[in-house]
Enzyme design. Structure first.
Site, PDB file in Angstrom:
ATOM      1  N   VAL A 137       0.810  -1.222   0.000  1.00  0.00           N
ATOM      2  CA  VAL A 137       0.000   0.000   0.000  1.00  0.00           C
ATOM      3  C   VAL A 137       0.840   1.268   0.000  1.00  0.00           C
ATOM      4  CG1 VAL A 137      -1.964  -1.109   1.101  1.00  0.00           C
ATOM      5  CG2 VAL A 137      -0.259   0.046   2.511  1.00  0.00           C
ATOM      6  N   GLY A 143       1.385   3.598  -3.321  1.00  0.00           N
ATOM      7  CA  GLY A 143       0.440   4.606  -3.777  1.00  0.00           C
ATOM      8  C   GLY A 143      -0.151   5.454  -2.673  1.00  0.00           C
ATOM      9  N   HIS A 144       0.317   5.276  -1.456  1.00  0.00           N
ATOM     10  CA  HIS A 144      -0.334   5.947  -0.319  1.00  0.00           C
ATOM     11  C   HIS A 144       0.716   6.500   0.641  1.00  0.00           C
ATOM     12  CE1 HIS A 144      -3.299   6.405   2.989  1.00  0.00           C
ATOM     13  NE2 HIS A 144      -4.146   6.493   1.997  1.00  0.00           N
ATOM     14  N   TYR A 145       1.356   7.385   0.470  1.00  0.00           N
ATOM     15  CA  TYR A 145       1.650   8.315  -0.616  1.00  0.00           C
ATOM     16  C   TYR A 145       3.121   8.155  -0.959  1.00  0.00           C
ATOM     17  CZ  TYR A 145      -2.784  10.253   0.889  1.00  0.00           C
ATOM     18  OH  TYR A 145      -4.094  10.396   1.223  1.00  0.00           O
ATOM     19  N   ILE A 194       1.988   6.583   4.338  1.00  0.00           N
ATOM     20  CA  ILE A 194       1.092   6.442   5.488  1.00  0.00           C
ATOM     21  C   ILE A 194       0.341   5.126   5.324  1.00  0.00           C
ATOM     22  CG2 ILE A 194      -0.928   7.374   6.684  1.00  0.00           C
ATOM     23  CD1 ILE A 194      -0.070  10.147   5.741  1.00  0.00           C
TER      24      ILE A 194
END
Length: 132
Positions: free
Chosen positions: A38, A41-43, A48
């Site tokens: 994750v 893409g986060h971020y 996070i």
């Protein structure tokens, strides 16, 4: 159920009954590695761990500590979820769980902290008599 979260709970305090309360409690630690999918893409420049991933860690820990008297259970709902602070790569989630019977269901309440303090809280409701 499949999950995109690689982090897995490790037992800190074995599940067990709380004397005289009818409740059942356990404690788990979940290391959040920088290799979690994750984070891509986060971020990308400020990773996070998403709240839904924190909830997935709570669910996984909860389902590893179901009180024997509950029998087979299935997640019926997330009654509440509150995110209090960001979780970053390298953090360790400390998940404190308390199970209690609620009529025909069982409720699992979770408090999640990191080394910086409270990170989240959640209440999960489980139906009894229904295996996954």
């Amino acid at each position: 159920m499949t999950t995109a979260v690689r982090a897995r709970p490790r037992t800190v305090r074995e599940p067990g009954p709380d004397t005289g309360t009818g409740k059942w409690s356990a404690r788990y630690a979940v290391p959040v590695g920088a290799d979690e999918p994750v984070f891509a893409g986060h971020y990308p420049d400020f990773p996070i761990f998403p709240g839904v991933c924190v909830l997935e860690c709570v669910r996984t820990a909860a389902e590893g500590s179901v009180p024997p008297e509950a029998g087979p259970v299935r997640l019926a709902s997330v009654e509440a979820g509150r995110f209090l602070a960001a979780v970053h790569p390298g953090d360790v989630l400390d998940i404190e769980l308390v199970w209690e019977p609620r009529g025909a269901h069982w409720r699992c309440t979770a408090k999640v902290t990191t080394g910086r303090g409270p990170a989240a809280s959640a209440r999960l409701r489980y139906r009894v008599g229904v295996a996954r």
